[in-house]
Structures are given as structure tokens and as C-alpha cells.
Design a protein around this motif. Structure first.
Motif, PDB file in Angstrom:
ATOM      1  N   LYS A 178       0.831  -1.212   0.000  1.00 15.11           N
ATOM      2  CA  LYS A 178       0.000   0.000   0.000  1.00 15.11           C
ATOM      3  C   LYS A 178       0.863   1.259   0.000  1.00 15.11           C
ATOM      4  O   LYS A 178       0.554   2.235  -0.692  1.00 15.11           O
ATOM      5  CB  LYS A 178      -0.927  -0.024   1.209  1.00 15.11           C
ATOM      6  N   PRO A 183      -1.567  -1.006  -6.986  1.00 14.39           N
ATOM      7  CA  PRO A 183      -2.974  -1.409  -6.942  1.00 14.39           C
ATOM      8  C   PRO A 183      -3.137  -2.920  -7.039  1.00 14.39           C
ATOM      9  O   PRO A 183      -2.220  -3.633  -7.485  1.00 14.39           O
ATOM     10  CB  PRO A 183      -3.579  -0.718  -8.170  1.00 14.39           C
ATOM     11  N   HIS A 287      -0.897  -5.523  -9.245  1.00 16.28           N
ATOM     12  CA  HIS A 287      -0.605  -5.116 -10.620  1.00 16.28           C
ATOM     13  C   HIS A 287       0.888  -5.064 -10.892  1.00 16.28           C
ATOM     14  O   HIS A 287       1.312  -5.117 -12.051  1.00 16.28           O
ATOM     15  CB  HIS A 287      -1.235  -3.751 -10.903  1.00 16.28           C
TER      16      HIS A 287
END
Length: 420
Positions: A178, A183, A287
Motif C-alpha cells: 500500500k 494497486p 498489478h
């Protein structure tokens, strides 16, 4: 007490779960200076009593644990998975006569090994402290600053760790992921998983069962005997959330009858032992696996449905790939945080993990329903694989850990097992 000088290492692993700890052990075994940080103290993770949890470790990943020095430290025997039977059916009814059977004699080795969660935790803790090049810092809350020039990790007690690379192994809600702004894509299945163990009257003969039911897959995995249970198996059960919660709360006798309705009578009378663990089923995929001096491994990078039994095994394959790259770099005097090395790791692991996520998602949608046309098609597919030896052997090799998506690979407790 505040450290006067930072601890200087090549790699800092944040998260001492099975995947993170195995990476630290593998790097330590090769002489790579490594620190491992976890917010929890490690000894309390060593549950002294049997609690019903176990890991299915693919045959190929046993080699990784041997190379890391972990396998030799297992304090309890593990159980080989020598045969796997795949079937389709409904609760309380005989399984379809069309089935798929994997026999280890066709490939010359077990498909995997069942190890109790407590045994693996003890082995990891022992091994972490045996390697001189591994520094264990736990319990400790860590803050991480990443720059192009290196990484500085600070802990709440004032300790500092200077590293060239930080590895996120903190699980699906990884703070480091994070922080890096990476993402994720998430899939929710509206199912829960239930993990427990049952003692049974007849021996399992080292055979696992994957039984596809309308609500989700039901797996029985052979375990080594424990005190008071000479014949023992793990149960991994997926179904609708409300049903799993109701089943988990049943009295012991009623719960045993529900297990028997799905397992059948081939193991004789059943007796639940240990706790029943439930957890939501979902999938996720990052991702990217890398950022400036950062690599993601295990559940910090990906999570899949347990239908193919590859969750923890994918994490171990991340470890095998990343550790091989980092060890080679260390021996050549290279920089473990070199962007080219991190890109190579991502290229090796992300496509394979994404393919496995897609395969397990399709399998869940195909097998977790009661449409009669789809049921007939999947029964014929199961039987067709059974009758085609080259295809059957390809599935068996995948189950043993060569990393390819296996539509019907070994069942496993490991995909979403609650942390020991």
C-alpha cells in the motif's frame, strides 16, 4: 535501547510467516546477510498442541525447504500424498462413476507432503536462529523508508536496519504494498472455507480426495498419525458462507455426520479432533510485484481460490525464484535492489501466478454449481483426463510443483490457512 549503528544487511524481509521466513532461511543458508522483522514474537506461534491445521507442500517445494535447512528441522513426521482421487457428486449420494485417479508410481515420487502447521513453525524458528547471517527482530513494529540509494528500516524500540532491498511478506493487506501505491484486483466468491482434522477408523493409505460438490470443493488430505489418532486426515471444505458458519457451530457428532455425508464411508467412522477454522474465500493479484528497492512475495502479491491447492505453493515458488536471483547477485558482488534484477523476478513469477489465478477462478465457476449440463460435461472431462495417460501425467507433474496451472492439481489446506 537505541542502536548506535544500523544493522547492515543485503535484504530485509518484513513478515515472518511461512513464505517470508522461508526466504530468510534460504538466503541465510547461502550466506546472504538478511534481517527478518515481524510485529509478533515468533515463539508464541509454536502451538504446543494439535489444532487441526496442516500445510500441503508440493514435492518441488520440499526441495526449497531442504535447501533452506527447514525440512531437516521438522519436529514431527510429515505424510506423503501418494495418490489423488478426483470425483464429482452431491452430499449424501454416491460419487459419480466417472473419476480421475493420480498414481504416484506413474511419476516416481509423491505429489506432495502434509506437514502440521505447528511443526513447520517450529522448524522455521529453529532454522532462522541457526543461520549466522540471519538477524531476527521480533516483536517489532517497523517503518520503512525506501530511496534509490537504499532502504532504512526503523523499529519502535529505536533499532535501525540498513538494507539494499526490502521484501514484503506481510500478507494480503501488505502495508508495504500500500505504501508503494501498488494497486490490486480482487475477486470475491461469496464462499467460506472450513479447515479441520478428523480421526477415522480405516487407514487413508496416503491418498487424497478432491470431491466436487454443488456448493464448492471438499478435500480430504492424508496426515501422519498423532497421539490418540493413528488414522488422521485434514478436511478442507468450501461452501456458501452461511452454511459453513452453521456447520462450524454444530456439536461434534452432528458435524461428523455432515463430513461423512460428503466424504463417504471408505474411511469408516469419523471423529473430529482439534479446532474448526473458517475463513472467507477471495482472490487478489497485485498489478506489480516490484517498486524502488521493494519486492512482493506470497500473499502480499497474490491470493487464489483453494480449489487447485496452490496458494502457499505459489508463495514458495516466489521464494525459489527471488532467492535464486538474489543469491547469484550476492555471489557476483551485485546489488540485490538492482531494478533489472527485480524486473527479472517479476517477469518470472507474475505471469505464472496470474495464469494460476485465472485457472482457479474458472474452475470454481465450473465446479461450484449444479447445472446438469455442466455437471455432465465436467464428469466427462474428468473421465477423459483419466483415460489419457500423457495428459494425466502432465497434470501430475503440475501437482508436484513445476509451476504450470493445473486444473486438477493436489488439494491443499495452504491457500487461505489462518496464520499459525
Amino acid at each position: 535501547m537505541m542502536s548506535q549503528e544500523p544493522i547492515d544487511v543485503a535484504v530485509c524481509v518484513v513478515g515472518a510467516g511461512p513464505v517470508g521466513a522461508t526466504l530468510a532461511c534460504r538466503l541465510g543458508a547461502a550466506g546472504v546477510p538478511v534481517a527478518i522483522v515481524d510485529r509478533a514474537a515468533l515463539p508464541p506461534m509454536e502451538h504446543p498442541d494439535f489444532d487441526g491445521r496442516a500445510y500441503a507442500i508440493a514435492s518441488g517445494n520440499r526441495t526449497l525447504l531442504e535447501d533452506a535447512g527447514v525440512w531437516a528441522n521438522l519436529p514431527l513426521p510429515s505424510c506423503p500424498i501418494e495418490d489423488i482421487r478426483v470425483s464429482d457428486g452431491k452430499p449424501g449420494r454416491p460419487a459419480s462413476p466417472l473419476f480421475l485417479h493420480f498414481d504416484h508410481r506413474e511419476v516416481g515420487a509423491p505429489f506432495g507432503w502434509m506437514a502440521e502447521a505447528r511443526a513447520l513453525r517450529v522448524a522455521l524458528n529453529r532454522t532462522l536462529h541457526q543461520h549466522p547471517s540471519v538477524r531476527v527482530i521480533a516483536p517489532a513494529e517497523a517503518s520503512v523508508q525506501r530511496r534509490e540509494s537504499g532502504v532504512l528500516i526503523r523499529t519502535a524500540d529505536g533499532s535501525r536496519i540498513a538494507a539494499r532491498l526490502v521484501v514484503a511478506a506481510e500478507g494480503r493487506e501488505s502495508p508495504l504494498r500500500k505504501q508503494a501505491g501498488i494497486p490490486v484486483t480482487r475477486l470475491r466468491y461469496g464462499q467460506r472455507g472450513l479447515v479441520c482434522a478428523v480421526a477415522h477408523e480405516k487407514p487413508h493409505n496416503n491418498q487424497a480426495l478432491e470431491h466436487f460438490l454443488p456448493g464448492g470443493p471438499f478435500a480430504q488430505l492424508p496426515m501422519a498419525p498423532t497421539e490418540g489418532a493413528p488414522n488422521l486426515s485434514a478436511i478442507v471444505w468450501s461452501d456458501a458462507e452461511a452454511l459453513i458458519e452453521r456447520l462450524a457451530a454444530l456439536p461434534e457428532d452432528a458435524f461428523a455426520r455432515e463430513v461423512q455425508r460428503r466424504l463417504g464411508d471408505h474411511l469408516g467412522h469419523l471423529r473430529p479432533i482439534g479446532r474448526r477454522w473458517t475463513y472467507p474465500l477471495s482472490a487478489m493479484h497485485a498489478h506489480r510485484y516490484v517498486d524502488t528497492r521493494l519486492a512482493l512475495i506470497g500473499d502480499a502479491a497474490h491470493g487464489i481460490h483453494p480449489i487447485a491447492g496452490q496458494g502457499l505453493n505459489l508463495g514458495f515458488r516466489d521464494v525459489a525464484s527471488l532467492s535464486a536471483i538474489l543469491i547469484a547477485s550476492h555471489r557476483a558482488g551485485g546489488d540485490p535492489g538492482d531494478p533489472a534484477l527485480l524486473r527479472r523476478y517479476q517477469a518470472e513469477r507474475r505471469p505464472a501466478n496470474l495464469a494460476m489465478l485465472a485457472a482457479t477462478d474458472v474452475l470454481d465457476r465450473l465446479f461450484s454449481n449444479d447445472n446438469p449440463v455442466i455437471r455432465l460435461a465436467r464428469d466427462l472431462g474428468i473421465a477423459g483426463v483419466h483415460r489419457l495417460p500423457p495428459l494425466r501425467r502432465a497434470f501430475m507433474r503440475a501437482a508436484m510443483g513445476d509451476g504450470r496451472p493445473a486444473a486438477l492439481a493436489e488439494p491443499s489446506v495452504a491457500s487461505h490457512l489462518p496464520s499459525p
